[in-house]
Design an enzyme around this catalytic site. Sequence first.
Site, PDB file in Angstrom:
ATOM      1  CG  ASP A  59      17.757 -52.407  57.679  1.00 15.38           C
ATOM      2  OD1 ASP A  59      17.339 -51.408  57.733  1.00 15.38           O
ATOM      3  OD2 ASP A  59      19.099 -52.764  58.076  1.00 15.38           O
ATOM      4  CG  ASP A  92      20.750 -48.039  62.872  1.00 16.62           C
ATOM      5  OD1 ASP A  92      20.007 -48.959  63.358  1.00 16.62           O
ATOM      6  OD2 ASP A  92      21.207 -47.814  62.057  1.00 16.62           O
TER       7      ASP A  92
HETATM    8  C1  DGJ Z   1      20.786 -50.685  59.716  1.00 12.69           C
HETATM    9  C2  DGJ Z   1      19.970 -51.303  60.950  1.00 12.69           C
HETATM   10  O1  DGJ Z   1      19.419 -50.429  61.477  1.00 12.69           O
HETATM   11  C3  DGJ Z   1      20.750 -52.079  61.649  1.00 12.69           C
HETATM   12  O2  DGJ Z   1      20.327 -52.379  62.764  1.00 12.69           O
HETATM   13  C4  DGJ Z   1      21.592 -53.213  60.978  1.00 12.69           C
HETATM   14  O3  DGJ Z   1      20.721 -54.060  60.550  1.00 12.69           O
HETATM   15  C5  DGJ Z   1      22.297 -52.877  59.932  1.00 12.69           C
HETATM   16  N1  DGJ Z   1      21.342 -51.890  58.907  1.00 12.69           N
HETATM   17  C6  DGJ Z   1      22.524 -53.869  59.139  1.00 12.69           C
HETATM   18  O4  DGJ Z   1      23.035 -53.533  57.776  1.00 12.69           O
END
Ligand code: DGJ
Length: 731
Positions: free
Chosen positions: A476, A546
Amino acid sequence: MPIVFDIASRTFFLNSGGATYALAIHPSGLLQHLHWGAPLRAQGLALIRPDDRRPYTAVSADGTHCPESIALEYPVYGHGDFRFPAVTVRQDDGHQLLEPVYAGHRIVAGKPRLEGLPATYTESDAEADTLLITVRDAVSGIEIELAYTAFRDHPAITRSARIVNRGAAAVSLERAHSAVFDLAGSDYELLHLSGAWASERSLYRTRLRPGSQGVESRRGASGHHHNPFIALLSPGCDEDHGEAMGFSLVYSGNFAAEVEVTAFGSARVGLGINPHEFAWLLEPGASFQAPEAVLVWSGEGLGGMSRAYHRLYRTRLVRGRWRDAERPILINNWEATYFDFTADRLDGIAARAAAIGVELFVLDDGWFGRRNDDRSSLGDWVVDRAKLPAGLDDLARRITARGMRFGLWFEPEMISPDSDLYRQHPDWCLHVPGRVRTQARQQLVLDFSRPEVVAHIGDAVAAVLRSAPIAYVKWDMNRTLTEIGSAALPAGRQRETAHRHIIGVYALMERLTSEFPDILFEGCAGGGGRFDPGMLHYQPQYWTSDNSDGYSRLKIQYGTSIVYPLSTMGAHVSAVPNHQVHRTTPLRFRGDVAASGNFGYELDLAACPDADLEEMRRQIAFVKRTRALIASGDLYRLASPFAGNLTAWMVVAPDRRRAVVFAFRGAVEPNPPLPRLRLRGLDPALDYRLDGGPTVSGGDALMAAGLDLWFAQGDFTSKVFELVATGPVPE
Ligand code: DGJ
């Protein structure tokens, strides 16, 4: 030979997969752009345009041309060409004038690597030729090596530039684009993929107008807002017809994609590292390598351009053992638990996941340091024993004992001010002494321009990966870069920080993917904030957004597919009401949308009713049956969510004997028309059986007359058809 040099006309013909790119050595020694598009049969055509002198414009010193209107490759500024330049080198006299002229060329089989940078590649020298042209500025000693690779089987030309200081004095490189050239006309539409968090890569199409236009990032990452890609489309170009020229940059940092339409109706196109706040000190003998630009031409519309990018990126950008392997169906605990989990709660979700056929369990954020929310611990890659008292290894073994593999989340490039790492090394983040350190999501960005920082994080992540049976990593990256300065660089090199940082990111990815070749890496940046070709070179799949709402995903996945193959898109079924947009859509609809990508679930299975689990079993069986086809087939977009209520696309197997068609309707309409969906890409001579039932239709009829689309009542409905050719497979 994909590349031919016609000595008489001093013209290079780069023939790549049914397209030709032609450039010539102009009598002045400049490189002149001649053509990019439909294949040219003859060589040495009368392609060199007559001198295009215009009133009240400068004439080149040698009297051969008008600098303002000649069509060039990799031009410079300052001698009467007022369009944006490809390269700017500030010399020790304070000036930036260059006169780079042809000094020689080589044509080599295959494709040389770009040191330290991601790029497309060949597996055998027969797949491509590379033309390396050197231009040299006699006064400063600056040499530029332009690389053009023509792929035999892909209508793609890759371009990059290496700037070498062969002079006696240090110089400052202030702009070093990867590709710039001039098109003879400007009657095009500009297409770009822009958006924001949770709405990445929407399609924007505007007619080119006189002056400068384009997209860029100054965020330190390619970002959610603009993708490092543009296309120029001939008027009326649609999915199947017209000319489409794509420009895609294999780079994950600040980029610029520029188009400038001149008063004379030509268009200069350029792509590269954003010159904003960029400079690179080149000592005598030193060189700078610009990233790779991938140019694709299609005479078969936008669909043809996308399929060309898909084939090239799927097979010659993505690497490693997962490139061609079936990707596991996963369950991710993020939207099920967020930071609030115990080993038993996770195992409870895993138990149900295993029972319905899920193959991989992914533990997301919150397993390390003391991270019970997003305010601490990034950088402290040590398991939190308060949450997982028996450790990661124990949890991973419980999961694997259920017949699933285990995956883990990291955010390696970040540091929380509340972390042991920050307390030990407060200067390891990007910052400028005496200035505020701007936080985003309560975190700062590690200074990956420093090799010791990259090495420390690499060691910490590698130690975790060795400590348990980990088969997958979600990598991430949740903020953009501010105060882009490095404590390790002198004042004169501070504007190198952003690029050095991204090179450090690539170096860490190279190290970890080489050290752990069996691990499947999935990229993520607050969803699809860094979904770019640079990342895909290390991480064969990426979390697309997301926003996991099925209806929003239609636009996001459709837009992403303009450049990126379905095999690269993470797509999960999540709970309703959806956590990002609070919409409720049927489980079947969510499953059908996600089935076009790397399929997974992101919800609390332990809280799902039996009827939902039953539907999920059906979805998983469908995905297991179709995923190889969806990952390797050709995508045809049939109806755009940006145009109306109906969205449809289909994927056709390379041998055209199988296809899957997806159609989605948004809001229900009273007394709706019964649309017919005309299919694409089938073999007109074959007959296809629909959904294993008695109905058999000719490929010709399915494409010319179409398929009746009969949606069930209600909002957010979907239809999926599986087509299999009847009759024996030919020998
Ligand atoms: C942002 C990501 O896009 C989410 O899927 C998740 O992993 C969160 N971060 C976790 O902090």
